[in-house]
Design a protein around this motif. Sequence first.
Motif, PDB file in Angstrom:
ATOM      1  N   TYR A 185      36.867  29.585  42.396  1.00 27.49           N
ATOM      2  CA  TYR A 185      37.152  28.836  41.179  1.00 27.49           C
ATOM      3  C   TYR A 185      37.216  27.348  41.492  1.00 27.49           C
ATOM      4  O   TYR A 185      38.046  26.909  42.284  1.00 27.49           O
ATOM      5  CB  TYR A 185      38.469  29.294  40.537  1.00 27.49           C
ATOM      6  N   LYS A 186      36.373  26.596  40.840  1.00 32.21           N
ATOM      7  CA  LYS A 186      36.325  25.143  41.036  1.00 32.21           C
ATOM      8  C   LYS A 186      37.423  24.439  40.244  1.00 32.21           C
ATOM      9  O   LYS A 186      37.965  23.435  40.687  1.00 32.21           O
ATOM     10  CB  LYS A 186      34.954  24.634  40.600  1.00 32.21           C
ATOM     11  N   LEU A 217      40.343  25.932  38.706  1.00 30.04           N
ATOM     12  CA  LEU A 217      41.654  26.558  38.554  1.00 30.04           C
ATOM     13  C   LEU A 217      42.466  26.499  39.844  1.00 30.04           C
ATOM     14  O   LEU A 217      41.915  26.541  40.941  1.00 30.04           O
ATOM     15  CB  LEU A 217      41.507  28.023  38.138  1.00 30.04           C
ATOM     16  N   GLU A 249      35.616  29.295  33.255  1.00 31.92           N
ATOM     17  CA  GLU A 249      36.294  29.812  34.452  1.00 31.92           C
ATOM     18  C   GLU A 249      37.573  30.551  34.078  1.00 31.92           C
ATOM     19  O   GLU A 249      37.886  31.582  34.661  1.00 31.92           O
ATOM     20  CB  GLU A 249      36.629  28.683  35.421  1.00 31.92           C
ATOM     21  N   ARG A 275      36.589  33.924  32.901  1.00 32.62           N
ATOM     22  CA  ARG A 275      36.173  34.769  34.028  1.00 32.62           C
ATOM     23  C   ARG A 275      37.395  35.237  34.812  1.00 32.62           C
ATOM     24  O   ARG A 275      37.500  36.406  35.178  1.00 32.62           O
ATOM     25  CB  ARG A 275      35.217  33.983  34.936  1.00 32.62           C
ATOM     26  N   PHE A 276      38.357  34.336  35.023  1.00 31.48           N
ATOM     27  CA  PHE A 276      39.586  34.689  35.726  1.00 31.48           C
ATOM     28  C   PHE A 276      40.340  35.787  34.970  1.00 31.48           C
ATOM     29  O   PHE A 276      40.753  36.792  35.550  1.00 31.48           O
ATOM     30  CB  PHE A 276      40.479  33.453  35.895  1.00 31.48           C
TER      31      PHE A 276
END
Length: 86
Positions: free
Chosen positions: A14-15, A17, A66, A69-70
């Motif tokens: 994760y970029k 988070l 993101e 997705r998380f």
Amino acid sequence: MYGVDIDMALLPGYKWLEVVPDKRGGKPTVKGTRVSVDDILEMLAAGWKPEEVAEELEIPLEAIYEALRFASKVLKKVTVIAEASS
């Protein structure tokens, strides 16, 4: 933790988070903000478009995706045990 600053937990893959224990009760947040994944999900569930959420919270649109997705990955790990109603 090995090689990780004790004040921040990395979320590999994760970029945008991060998890900081003293920020938002340790909930995953957008790096450098107090915007939690929960905040993003609540706005999307209320009918906001991803672009509107990004603009309102002043975060990159990529961070919205993101967060989704998380949340999806976390839910895939949850096992619900239900009892039949009487």
